[in-house]
Design an enzyme around this catalytic site. Structure first.
Site, PDB file in Angstrom:
ATOM      1  N   ASN A   1       0.881  -1.174   0.000  1.00  0.00           N
ATOM      2  CA  ASN A   1       0.000   0.000   0.000  1.00  0.00           C
ATOM      3  C   ASN A   1       0.918   1.222   0.000  1.00  0.00           C
ATOM      4  OD1 ASN A   1      -1.771   2.071   0.453  1.00  0.00           O
ATOM      5  ND2 ASN A   1      -2.426   1.385   2.484  1.00  0.00           N
TER       6      ASN A   1
ATOM      7  N   LYS B   1       0.156   4.208  -0.230  1.00  0.00           N
ATOM      8  CA  LYS B   1      -0.451   5.405   0.378  1.00  0.00           C
ATOM      9  C   LYS B   1      -0.204   6.611  -0.534  1.00  0.00           C
ATOM     10  CE  LYS B   1      -0.158   3.134   4.796  1.00  0.00           C
ATOM     11  NZ  LYS B   1      -0.059   3.193   6.248  1.00  0.00           N
TER      12      LYS B   1
ATOM     13  N   HIS C   1      -9.423   1.267   4.934  1.00  0.00           N
ATOM     14  CA  HIS C   1      -8.159   1.479   5.647  1.00  0.00           C
ATOM     15  C   HIS C   1      -8.389   2.423   6.823  1.00  0.00           C
ATOM     16  CE1 HIS C   1      -4.066   2.571   6.584  1.00  0.00           C
ATOM     17  NE2 HIS C   1      -3.688   1.492   5.925  1.00  0.00           N
TER      18      HIS C   1
ATOM     19  N   GLU D   1      -6.761   4.779   7.955  1.00  0.00           N
ATOM     20  CA  GLU D   1      -6.511   6.204   7.667  1.00  0.00           C
ATOM     21  C   GLU D   1      -7.733   6.836   6.997  1.00  0.00           C
ATOM     22  OE1 GLU D   1      -2.805   5.550   5.585  1.00  0.00           O
ATOM     23  OE2 GLU D   1      -1.911   4.917   7.486  1.00  0.00           O
TER      24      GLU D   1
ATOM     25  N   GLU E   1      -5.302  -4.840  10.484  1.00  0.00           N
ATOM     26  CA  GLU E   1      -4.267  -3.828  10.699  1.00  0.00           C
ATOM     27  C   GLU E   1      -4.551  -3.094  12.013  1.00  0.00           C
ATOM     28  OE1 GLU E   1      -2.295  -2.628   6.747  1.00  0.00           O
ATOM     29  OE2 GLU E   1      -4.001  -1.287   7.040  1.00  0.00           O
TER      30      GLU E   1
ATOM     31  N   GLY F   1       2.679   2.219  10.789  1.00  0.00           N
ATOM     32  CA  GLY F   1       3.657   3.295  10.646  1.00  0.00           C
ATOM     33  C   GLY F   1       4.372   3.656  11.944  1.00  0.00           C
TER      34      GLY F   1
ATOM     35  N   SER G   1       3.562  -2.136  10.324  1.00  0.00           N
ATOM     36  CA  SER G   1       5.007  -2.233  10.550  1.00  0.00           C
ATOM     37  C   SER G   1       5.577  -3.618  10.221  1.00  0.00           C
ATOM     38  CB  SER G   1       5.370  -1.820  11.982  1.00  0.00           C
ATOM     39  OG  SER G   1       5.005  -0.469  12.210  1.00  0.00           O
TER      40      SER G   1
HETATM   41  P1  13P Z   1       3.160   0.339   7.590  1.00  0.00           P
HETATM   42  O1  13P Z   1       3.624  -0.977   7.008  1.00  0.00           O
HETATM   43  O2  13P Z   1       3.901   1.523   7.071  1.00  0.00           O
HETATM   44  O3  13P Z   1       3.075   0.277   9.088  1.00  0.00           O
HETATM   45  O4  13P Z   1       1.648   0.538   7.070  1.00  0.00           O
HETATM   46  C1  13P Z   1       0.762  -0.504   7.190  1.00  0.00           C
HETATM   47  C2  13P Z   1      -0.449  -0.138   6.434  1.00  0.00           C
HETATM   48  O5  13P Z   1      -1.201   0.737   6.838  1.00  0.00           O
HETATM   49  C3  13P Z   1      -0.722  -0.846   5.173  1.00  0.00           C
HETATM   50  O6  13P Z   1      -2.003  -0.584   4.715  1.00  0.00           O
END
Ligand code: 13P
Length: 251
Positions: free
Chosen positions: A9, A11, A96, A98, A168, A174, A214
């Site tokens: 992803n 982002k 997601h 976010e 997640e 992150g 992560s």
């Molecule tokens: P990270 O791997 O950067 O922690 O992000 C995970 C994520 O949100 C994937 O959708």
């Protein structure tokens, strides 16, 4: 049997030229190699068509990171599931954390998005996961069950069979603070039980459940060794082929 999947992803990272270059680099790294999982990259909308035509989409699936909760019409700035599918993308990441946290996506909207994705032949990678306060309050199982029930449990067993889930935990995204492999396994096994209760063993056994938060080259092997962890949804570590390939090869 359910598939192993490693999905990146991206982002909101990489301009168009950078994105195409990254996709081509991954394509080259995978060329002539046999890997034990499906590989997917989730790019920003504007990259989808160019990325899909720059790579072997038989080897790397392309995913959008969102789609509209309406089919078409006067929704300025939105991108429909049909438009996503028309680029050559085969997947769409939905729900997601976010998007839930920053763009107000709620279970009802996500239900609509899922239906539209399925109607347009896209595979939803549907994200669920609790916040830190919810885990600390011992509510994580209830929250995850609720997220699945509210958005997905009106689907028929046949429709649900097309869904990929991604667990997640928000506190792991992150932050560098991965869930332990045991924590991931515990939640994934719980999710499979929830699916079993609603749709039966056939669906629950065949649903791929990815872990995200992560995940990286150092922890992927242990996470993927767990019986109910069928792959990863990878943020930061999908932005470099040198970091993403070892995760793919962890299977
Ligand atoms: P990270 O791997 O950067 O922690 O992000 C995970 C994520 O949100 C994937 O959708």
């Amino acid at each position: 049997m359910r598939k192993n999947i490693v999905a990146g992803n991206w982002k909101m990272n990489n301009n168009l030229q950078e994105g195409i270059a990254l996709a081509k680099e991954l394509n080259a790294a995978l060329a002539g190699k046999t890997v034990n999982c499906d590989v997917v990259i989730g790019t920003p909308f504007i990259h989808l068509a160019s990325v899909a035509s720059a790579i072997d989409t038989g080897k790397i699936g392309v995913a959008a990171q969102n789609c509209a909760d309406k089919a078409s019409g006067a929704y300025t700035g939105e991108v429909s599931a049909e438009m996503v599918a028309s680029t050559g993308a085969k997947y769409v990441i939905l729900g997601h954390s976010e998007r839930r946290a920053y763009y107000g996506e709620n279970p009802e909207m996500l239900k609509e998005k899922t239906l539209l994705a399925l109607a347009n032949g896209l595979t939803p990678i549907f994200c669920i996961g609790e916040m830190l306060e919810e885990r600390e309050a011992g509510e994580h199982f209830n929250i995850v069950k609720w997220q699945i029930e509210e958005s997905l449990f009106d689907l028929s067993a046949k429709e649900f069979g097309k869904i990929v889930l991604a667990y997640e935990p928000v506190w792991a995204i992150g932050t560098g603070k991965t869930a332990t492999a045991d924590q991931a396994q515990e939640m994934h096994a719980f999710i499979r039980d929830v699916l079993d209760g609603k749709y039966g063993k056939d669906v629950s056994d065949n649903t791929s459940i990815l872990y995200g938060g992560s995940a990286n080259a150092a922890n992927a092997k242990e996470l993927f060794s767990k019986p109910d962890v069928d792959g990863g949804l990878i943020g930061g570590a999908s932005l470099g082929v040198d970091r993403f390939m070892p995760i793919i090869e962890a299977f």
